[in-house]
Design an enzyme around this catalytic site. Structure first.
Site, PDB file in Angstrom:
ATOM      1  N   ASP A  67       0.817  -1.213   0.000  1.00  0.00           N
ATOM      2  CA  ASP A  67       0.000   0.000   0.000  1.00  0.00           C
ATOM      3  C   ASP A  67       0.853   1.266   0.000  1.00  0.00           C
ATOM      4  O   ASP A  67       2.065   1.209   0.180  1.00  0.00           O
ATOM      5  CB  ASP A  67      -0.965  -0.010   1.203  1.00  0.00           C
ATOM      6  N   ASP A 136      -7.115  -2.749  14.665  1.00  0.00           N
ATOM      7  CA  ASP A 136      -8.500  -3.204  14.464  1.00  0.00           C
ATOM      8  C   ASP A 136      -8.565  -4.452  13.570  1.00  0.00           C
ATOM      9  O   ASP A 136      -9.629  -4.829  13.089  1.00  0.00           O
ATOM     10  CB  ASP A 136      -9.347  -2.065  13.861  1.00  0.00           C
ATOM     11  N   HIS A 138      -6.936  -4.922  10.632  1.00  0.00           N
ATOM     12  CA  HIS A 138      -6.827  -4.760   9.176  1.00  0.00           C
ATOM     13  C   HIS A 138      -5.471  -5.236   8.652  1.00  0.00           C
ATOM     14  O   HIS A 138      -4.479  -5.239   9.380  1.00  0.00           O
ATOM     15  CB  HIS A 138      -7.108  -3.318   8.741  1.00  0.00           C
ATOM     16  N   GLU A 143      -9.532  -1.807   5.722  1.00  0.00           N
ATOM     17  CA  GLU A 143     -10.166  -1.444   6.981  1.00  0.00           C
ATOM     18  C   GLU A 143     -11.438  -2.265   7.189  1.00  0.00           C
ATOM     19  O   GLU A 143     -11.946  -2.877   6.241  1.00  0.00           O
ATOM     20  CB  GLU A 143     -10.536   0.047   6.927  1.00  0.00           C
TER      21      GLU A 143
HETATM   22  C1  GLP Z   1      -0.725   0.460   8.590  1.00  0.00           C
HETATM   23  C2  GLP Z   1      -0.237  -0.359   7.407  1.00  0.00           C
HETATM   24  C3  GLP Z   1      -0.298  -1.843   7.698  1.00  0.00           C
HETATM   25  C4  GLP Z   1       0.406  -2.145   9.018  1.00  0.00           C
HETATM   26  C5  GLP Z   1      -0.259  -1.351  10.135  1.00  0.00           C
HETATM   27  C6  GLP Z   1       0.356  -1.610  11.493  1.00  0.00           C
HETATM   28  O1  GLP Z   1      -2.102   0.443   8.697  1.00  0.00           O
HETATM   29  N1  GLP Z   1      -0.992  -0.087   6.229  1.00  0.00           N
HETATM   30  O2  GLP Z   1       0.293  -2.574   6.641  1.00  0.00           O
HETATM   31  O3  GLP Z   1       0.339  -3.518   9.292  1.00  0.00           O
HETATM   32  O4  GLP Z   1      -0.145   0.034   9.827  1.00  0.00           O
HETATM   33  O5  GLP Z   1       1.512  -0.871  11.680  1.00  0.00           O
HETATM   34  P1  GLP Z   1       2.545  -1.120  12.848  1.00  0.00           P
HETATM   35  O6  GLP Z   1       3.355  -2.304  12.444  1.00  0.00           O
HETATM   36  O7  GLP Z   1       3.395   0.131  12.899  1.00  0.00           O
HETATM   37  O8  GLP Z   1       1.770  -1.353  14.083  1.00  0.00           O
END
Ligand code: GLP
Length: 258
Positions: A67, A136, A138, A143
């Site tokens: 993404d 949450d 995702h 989402e």
């Molecule tokens: C964002 C990204 C996800 C990632 C999430 C959690 O939403 N799009 O790919 O898994 O953050 O991030 P973190 O690893 O910093 O908790």
């Protein structure tokens, strides 16, 4: 779905890196799906150490990222392209032209996402997809409410995700509210999935993904239908799992059998 529970996130990162390294060794021209966020950084460091020690090489590897924020240039220090360059690509021997991240500034996003999916298909599909998980539940930016059959597209971020991301931006107004993201359907086509989850903040998400019903409310739960999905958790992230004691030994046995 297999759940590997480790005492520390370093231990889990090493085991997950070993799975990625095995994929690269088996097929030096493999296609990797990559993720951003704080969670995979330790695993990327392990892979960089492996390259330095000449245990593996990414020279022939091609990668597609999950993404990118909509509206951010790849040169912005909070863009996912920038993150990947700094936290992985500059630390390993991958050819940068073989690395792909969605263009957050693409004028025609519909064309961008169509071309992205077509390029993955032309490359033969994703052999191994790395994932983190949002608080949450995702995956990528799918989402709650994202169709479990969704494809790469423009998505609106939830207030929770915008809040979670605010720590990375100077002002709340700078936090992007949209992103381009692979869909759940796109992710499910990867041959192997390696998901990492660390810390108490992810315990509810992991519980929902592993032991909850399959639902678009927790898009990681779709992975229950994947035939080769591996969750690498530390004890804090696995804390709310009902069968955590069972997964703790079964997961390692399954890993050894693989
Ligand atoms: C964002 C990204 C996800 C990632 C999430 C959690 O939403 N799009 O790919 O898994 O953050 O991030 P973190 O690893 O910093 O908790």
């Amino acid at each position: 779905m297999e759940v590997i529970i480790c005492k520390t996130k370093d231990e889990a990162s090493r085991l997950a890196a070993d799975m990625v390294a095995a994929c690269v060794k088996k097929n030096p021209k493999c296609v990797l799906g990559l993720a951003t966020g704080s969670t995979p950084i330790g695993m990327y460091k392990c892979l960089a150490e492996d390259v330095k020690a000449r245990k593996i090489s990414f020279k022939g590897v091609r990668s597609w990222n999950l993404d990118e924020y909509w509206g951010l240039a790849g040169t912005h220090d909070q863009s996912y392209r920038y993150f990947m360059d700094k936290n992985l690509f500059e630390l390993i021997d991958i050819d940068r032209k073989n690395t792909h991240v969605l263009n957050g500034l693409a004028k025609d996003w519909k064309r961008e996402v169509k071309a992205y999916e077509a390029a993955i298909k032309r490359a033969g599909g994703i052999d191994l997809q790395v994932l983190g998980i949002g608080s949450d539940g995702h995956i990528a930016f799918n989402e709650p409410g994202s169709s479990l059959a969704s494809r790469t597209r423009l998505v609106s971020l939830t207030p929770q995700t915008i809040k979670d991301n605010a720590r990375f931006f100077k002002k709340a107004a700078d936090v992007p509210k949209y992103a381009l993201s692979m869909g759940v359907g796109t992710i499910m086509e990867a041959r192997t999935i390696v998901l990492l989850a660390f810390g108490a903040n992810k315990a509810d998400a992991v519980k929902g993904a592993v032991e909850g019903g399959i639902s678009q409310f927790c898009t990681a739960s779709a992975l229950q239908m994947h035939k080769d999905a591996w969750f690498f958790c530390d004890e804090a992230a696995a804390a709310k799992l009902k069968l955590k004691k069972y997964y703790a030994w079964r997961g390692l046995e399954e890993l050894a059998r693989r």
